[in-house]
Write an enzyme that holds these catalytic residues in place. Sequence first.
Site, short mmCIF file in Angstrom:
data_model
loop_
_atom_site.label_atom_id
_atom_site.label_comp_id
_atom_site.label_asym_id
_atom_site.label_seq_id
_atom_site.Cartn_x
_atom_site.Cartn_y
_atom_site.Cartn_z
N GLY A 81 0.81 -1.21 0.00
CA GLY A 81 0.00 0.00 0.00
C GLY A 81 0.85 1.26 0.00
O GLY A 81 1.95 1.27 0.55
N THR A 203 4.84 1.60 5.93
CA THR A 203 3.42 1.31 6.06
C THR A 203 2.78 2.36 6.95
O THR A 203 3.28 2.66 8.05
CB THR A 203 3.06 -0.10 6.59
OG1 THR A 203 1.64 -0.18 6.69
CG2 THR A 203 3.67 -0.48 7.93
N ASP A 205 0.28 1.86 8.49
CA ASP A 205 -0.33 1.13 9.61
C ASP A 205 0.50 1.24 10.89
O ASP A 205 -0.01 1.00 11.98
CB ASP A 205 -0.50 -0.35 9.27
CG ASP A 205 -1.52 -0.56 8.15
OD1 ASP A 205 -2.04 0.44 7.63
OD2 ASP A 205 -1.77 -1.72 7.79
#
Length: 559
Positions: A81, A203, A205
């Site tokens: 991503g 990331t 995240d």
Amino acid sequence: MKNLSPLQSERLKYQPKLPTSLSNGVNSLEMTEGSATQSVADQAQIQKLFANTYGKPVVTFNSGASRSVSQTNVGVILSGGQAPGGHNVIAGLYDALKQSNSSNKLYGFLGGPSGIIDGKYVEFDDEFINAYRNTGGFDIIGSGRTKLETEEQFQKSWAVCKKLNISAVVIIGGDDSNTNAAMLAEWFVKHNANIQVIGCPKTIDGDLKNDQIEISFGFDTATKTYGELIGNIERDANSAKKYWHFVKIMGRSASHVALEAALQTQPNITLISEEVEQNKMSLNSIIEYMTEIIVKRANMGKNFGIVVVPEGLIEFIPEMKTMIANLNDIMKDLEQDPAFTNTTSTREKFDVVENRLDDKNAEVYESLPALIKSQLLMDRDPHGNVQVSKIETEKLLIAMIKSRLEELKSQGEYIGKFSTQAHFFGYEGRCAFPSNFDADYCYSLGYNAYALISFGLTGYLSSVKNLTSPASEWVAGGVPLTMMMNMERRNGEMKPVIKKALVELNGPVFKKLQDNREDWALNDRYLFPGAIQYFGPSSVCDITTQTLALEKSKELVNA
Ligand code: FBP
């Protein structure tokens, strides 16, 4: 350059900061090695699978005497991503390479890991790189999620590197992509290919972190972007006083993004997946918890509020987690079965799935609304993950709370008015212009990746630490990828993977939420962080996330 917004033009001129240790270039560095390392778990299995790259030491760089570094061609891959700052990793790598030796070449593989397999690439030059400095996105070469694991893929990658005379590959990615990097590094050593592989921790995240990696890049910018958006919604809610806003926030597994966004904005309710799992909260008990707050606020005349929901919540609710694990195993076969994939009736698909699931899991699956049931059947990603970004958990919660409120109403309880808006903030944050922090951090990670290459290392992750201090004091070095690995079940099989860092429930970041959430639930303490600032006072432009600041202060106290 044409067609640029004013901010774009200004950001192209920004010169990212480097740690002092790297600022004299890769040709003036010395490296210090720590002692041998071990994987975080399953040591015997990981050592067996990575016989050639296991156990290497952590390394640190300091500026040193001038040394000769041989000419190198490097290939770079953006994987997984998008995360703000990816372009700067490439810019830092490019600058380090060219400053070291102007005949070094940097190739970019197109569309993620499949680019190296299929030999799709570009060669960077100054003009190419300069157009992307300090910009968001991965559009410079594109990204993808192909899993590198088969002999054929490795052979093809080797052939492409040989053709381009590439002796090092840099993979910019998250836990799954850096697992790819570890596999490729091991394979190249095993086959005497003389090709090094270095990873860079990416990331939004924020779950690729550990004692050596303080944070993955992109987390800073993405959480600040979500913070801005949630703050705006809080203001809207507080102005109109008529909606409950349910905001699902990206972060596939861990809740770091939701937690950070919550600390920045202080919403009324924040769910944290890791807490749900630890307290074994069922879906019904989550609904009960939220309904109680909604009813209390209704009784205070407040028929509005903000709820933050982590994207991966559904996989952490114990009964859902067990059901999804069972579902993942059966979907592995069903996704290949034309009789299933060609069935057009979703009802029939539900029946097939319910018949194959174990009894208890079938019951859980059956109890879900059709929307969620069909979202759970969508394709897994190439690493076997459920695509939680496509599961509308926020709508599931709204529907269940509505029916619980109706129940309470029928029992004579006052429930006020429950009018809702559902949001999903994810893609909005992944390609924002990198904050100054991410612009500097990414540039340093890329620059440092070449430092690791120049010392002949392979199977390492580029690491830049001490991130709450000014960039000049950051500490550059490398961490062996195998050190972060353990065995996990993926696509129905045990596989070596980099261990994700989940929210620590006894850590200072969660504690801050825990200490304040009762107050935030009923008394509106909304905070409005506003947009990321790129120019202006350092107190506004260079602030790190609360997550990084709180985790670092805990580290300092423990030191
Ligand atoms: P990475 O782990 O590759 O960085 O991707 C994270 C993420 O942004 C998650 O937050 C989200 O669930 C997922 O990607 C969405 O994936 P896709 O871009 O394939 O829809």
